[in-house]
Design an enzyme around this catalytic site. Structure first.
Site, short mmCIF file in Angstrom:
data_model
loop_
_atom_site.label_atom_id
_atom_site.label_comp_id
_atom_site.label_asym_id
_atom_site.label_seq_id
_atom_site.Cartn_x
_atom_site.Cartn_y
_atom_site.Cartn_z
N ASP A 179 -5.89 -10.93 -1.74
CA ASP A 179 -6.54 -11.53 -0.99
C ASP A 179 -8.28 -11.28 -0.86
OD1 ASP A 179 -5.77 -9.33 0.26
OD2 ASP A 179 -5.56 -10.23 2.31
N SER A 217 5.34 -11.58 3.85
CA SER A 217 5.51 -10.19 3.37
C SER A 217 4.30 -9.67 2.60
CB SER A 217 6.68 -10.05 2.67
OG SER A 217 7.16 -8.67 2.28
N GLN A 218 4.70 -8.90 1.70
CA GLN A 218 3.60 -8.39 0.53
C GLN A 218 4.32 -8.18 -0.69
OE1 GLN A 218 1.14 -5.24 1.95
NE2 GLN A 218 -0.60 -6.48 2.00
N GLY A 242 -1.44 -9.74 -1.59
CA GLY A 242 -2.16 -8.67 -1.72
C GLY A 242 -3.36 -8.67 -2.40
N GLU A 251 -11.25 2.15 -0.70
CA GLU A 251 -10.22 1.28 -1.31
C GLU A 251 -10.55 0.64 -2.47
OE1 GLU A 251 -9.74 -2.26 1.13
OE2 GLU A 251 -11.84 -2.63 1.41
N GLU A 274 -13.45 -10.13 3.16
CA GLU A 274 -13.85 -10.58 4.44
C GLU A 274 -14.02 -9.36 5.49
OE1 GLU A 274 -10.81 -14.47 4.60
OE2 GLU A 274 -9.77 -12.27 5.08
N ASN A 319 3.90 -8.26 6.11
CA ASN A 319 2.62 -7.57 5.48
C ASN A 319 2.18 -6.23 6.14
OD1 ASN A 319 -0.30 -9.38 4.79
ND2 ASN A 319 -0.29 -7.15 5.20
N ASP A 368 0.80 -1.32 0.04
CA ASP A 368 0.10 0.06 0.00
C ASP A 368 0.96 1.12 0.11
OD1 ASP A 368 -3.09 -0.59 1.47
OD2 ASP A 368 -1.29 -2.11 1.38
N GLU A 404 -5.81 -12.83 12.41
CA GLU A 404 -6.66 -11.82 11.96
C GLU A 404 -7.95 -11.96 11.12
OE1 GLU A 404 -4.12 -12.10 8.42
OE2 GLU A 404 -4.13 -12.37 10.52
#
Length: 531
Positions: free
Chosen positions: A308, A202-203, A306, A492, A507, A192, A156, A276
């Site tokens: 997801d 990570s991302q 990323g 977003e 989610e 992440n 991001d 989470e």
């Protein structure tokens, strides 16, 4: 009894996964580990609609004392789980502010007024992992996405930085880069987000792109400043390369595809439910049956991507239950690592390290050749992800096909072919679709996302496809501005197939704020004004 046995298995597997983690200065102590049965009870009872809420909760007392209190009190006739949680934890809420949207002012003015709202000062120890919370404190200020996302997020941040640069906030870009360098030094990589429950993944590796972004403003000395963390970032993604063989071609994030070429996949070190998204992962495992360990690892690897979640990772292109992320070599990830290799080659050149420069140039060349060999499909004119287990492309057409253009890895002929597939399959009046598939997942149709619009526009411009790039830019910015004028929000993701409806899937509910939307929109509008 069956559910009790399943719960016991979940916690045994989670504890076992902690033993295989790489050592670091940040020990693993997410809420799932610290509070055991209490964590399971809170998440599975869904006293909070969002599983992330309790994962972010701050303990008021020592975690061991809280755990013992729960064991002692939970069998009392009048026990209330919600009251217990509120007694022993500070439960986070979406951060409130006194910010009021004034839609009479321009969207540019709105975004510039939002930067202070989304900026966080250096973290204190409250809620930190040292005190039983999940936060990994950062030493410098940073920008969060907004809404439920209370921490910094890796990929991001690159797109947020585009807007910060347009706002003349290079100071904030530097402080965010210094935070990422700090995470690389202390954790061993960029998680992440700065939470302990992201410790296994990570991302998309945009750190090199961030460094180059700041170097565009401040000169190539920036590459030398971040050379060491860039090296460590590369070592993280390439860990285990030397142990690959024809009999064992994959380890963590590296996959041997022939005698000379190694490509990368997404991965997570912990085959356990995501804290989470704990309830969602446990229920999916019950529904699917079979190998829960592999399912959870594939879910976590999908989160590292990323995207997801997306049909890119589904064996049947439709259902989350068929996710097999770890069997897929993603085109975008390998384009990003090509950029990291090229950035390291340039940094070593500036440092006068001829041997290191040649090494990274060679790695970039091998990767570029492999991308063209394994991801490019001449008959369709598109780059597709590659299923290395099945030995064939996944077949999902997505906006990831534009990453090799963004990083200048393709021929003019290939770029023209990609532009054609974008016009035919991905282009909508509001921008570029994420994929062509409708699955109910947020990284599929009908949704469009700010980072993918930026990748598409810049990638097409690199190869002279200006008219198509302009259509995407105009469509996306117009949609963003229209929604802002109607609602006072920048969100977003956006619905590109029915622009009168909100984007959906995923989610959690649609979030506003929103870091990377703000960044990309501001930069696109600035570029538009300069033309």
């Amino acid at each position: 009894m069956q559910h009790h046995l399943f719960r016991t298995l979940v916690f045994w597997l989670f504890s076992l996964s902690l033993l295989v983690a790489q050592p670091s200065e940040i020990r693993i102590n997410s809420s799932a580990d610290l509070y055991s049965d209490l964590f399971n009870a809170v998440q599975m009872s869904r006293i909070f609609p969002d599983s992330k809420t309790f994962a972010d909760a701050i303990p008021k007392e020592d975690p061991e004392q809280i755990r013992l209190a729960y064991q002692r009190m939970r069998r009392q006739p009048d026990f209330s789980l919600l009251q217990f949680v509120n007694r022993y934890f500070i439960v986070p809420e979406v951060r409130a502010s006194d910010f009021t949207t004034d839609t009479s002012r321009s969207v540019q003015a709105h975004i510039n007024a939002l930067w202070p709202v989304l900026t966080r000062k250096p973290d204190s120890q409250q809620g930190s992992w040292q005190q039983g919370g999940s936060l990994i404190p950062l030493p410098h200020e940073y920008v969060v996405p907004g809404g439920r996302f209370r921490e910094v997020y890796y990929w991001d941040s690159y797109f947020t930085m585009l807007g910060l640069q347009a706002s003349g906030r290079e100071d904030l870009i530097r402080s965010m880069l210094d935070n990422f360098a700090y995470l690389i030094k202390t954790v061993g990589f960029i998680p992440n987000g700065n939470r302990t429950y992201y410790r296994g993944r990570s991302q998309p590796p945009f750190f090199a792109a961030m460094v180059r972004l700041l170097a565009a403003s401040e000169g190539d000395s920036v590459l030398l400043r971040y050379l060491s963390p860039l090296e460590t970032e590369y070592q993280f993604w390439m860990d285990g390369r030397d142990r690959l063989t024809a009999a064992a071609p994959a380890y963590r994030r590296v996959v041997r595809i022939n005698d000379t070429q190694v490509l990368n996949r997404y991965w997570d070190d912990y085959p356990a439910p995501r804290p989470e998204s704990y309830r969602e992962d446990v229920l999916l495992a019950r529904e699917v049956g079979g190998d829960s360990l592999q399912l959870w690892r594939d879910l976590r690897a999908g989160a590292e991507s990323g995207w997801d979640f997306s049909s890119r990772w589904f064996r049947d292109h439709q259902h989350l239950a068929t996710i097999h992320t770890t069997e897929i070599l993603p085109v975008d990830l390998n384009a990003l690592l090509y950029n990291l290799e090229m950035t390291l080659a340039r940094a070593h050149q500036l440092a006068g390290h001829a041997e290191e420069r040649e090494f990274y140039l060679k790695q970039a060349q091998l990767r570029s050749e492999a991308v063209r060999q394994y991801f490019w499909h001449e008959d369709q004119g598109v780059f597709l992800d590659y299923d290395f287990v099945a030995g064939q492309p996944t077949g999902v057409i997505s906006a990831a096909t534009l990453y090799p253009l963004f990083f200048g890895m393709v021929t003019s002929r290939q770029a023209r072919a990609v532009a054609k597939i974008v016009r035919r399959s991905l282009l909508q009046p509001g921008g570029v679709l994420t994929t062509v598939n409708r699955t109910g997942q947020q990284w599929d149709a009908p949704n469009g996302w700010a980072p993918l619009q930026w990748i598409a526009i810049r990638g097409l411009e690199h190869y002279g496809e200006q008219a198509l790039a302009d259509r995407i830019r105009t469509g996306w910015t117009s949609l963003n501005v229209k929604v802002y004028e109607q609602t006072g929000k920048l969100v977003e993701k956006y619905n590109l197939l029915d622009t009168g409806l909100e984007a959906g899937g995923g989610e959690y509910p649609l979030q506003d704020g929103f870091g990377w939307t703000n960044g990309v929109l501001l930069r696109l509008l600035e570029d538009q004004e300069k033309r």
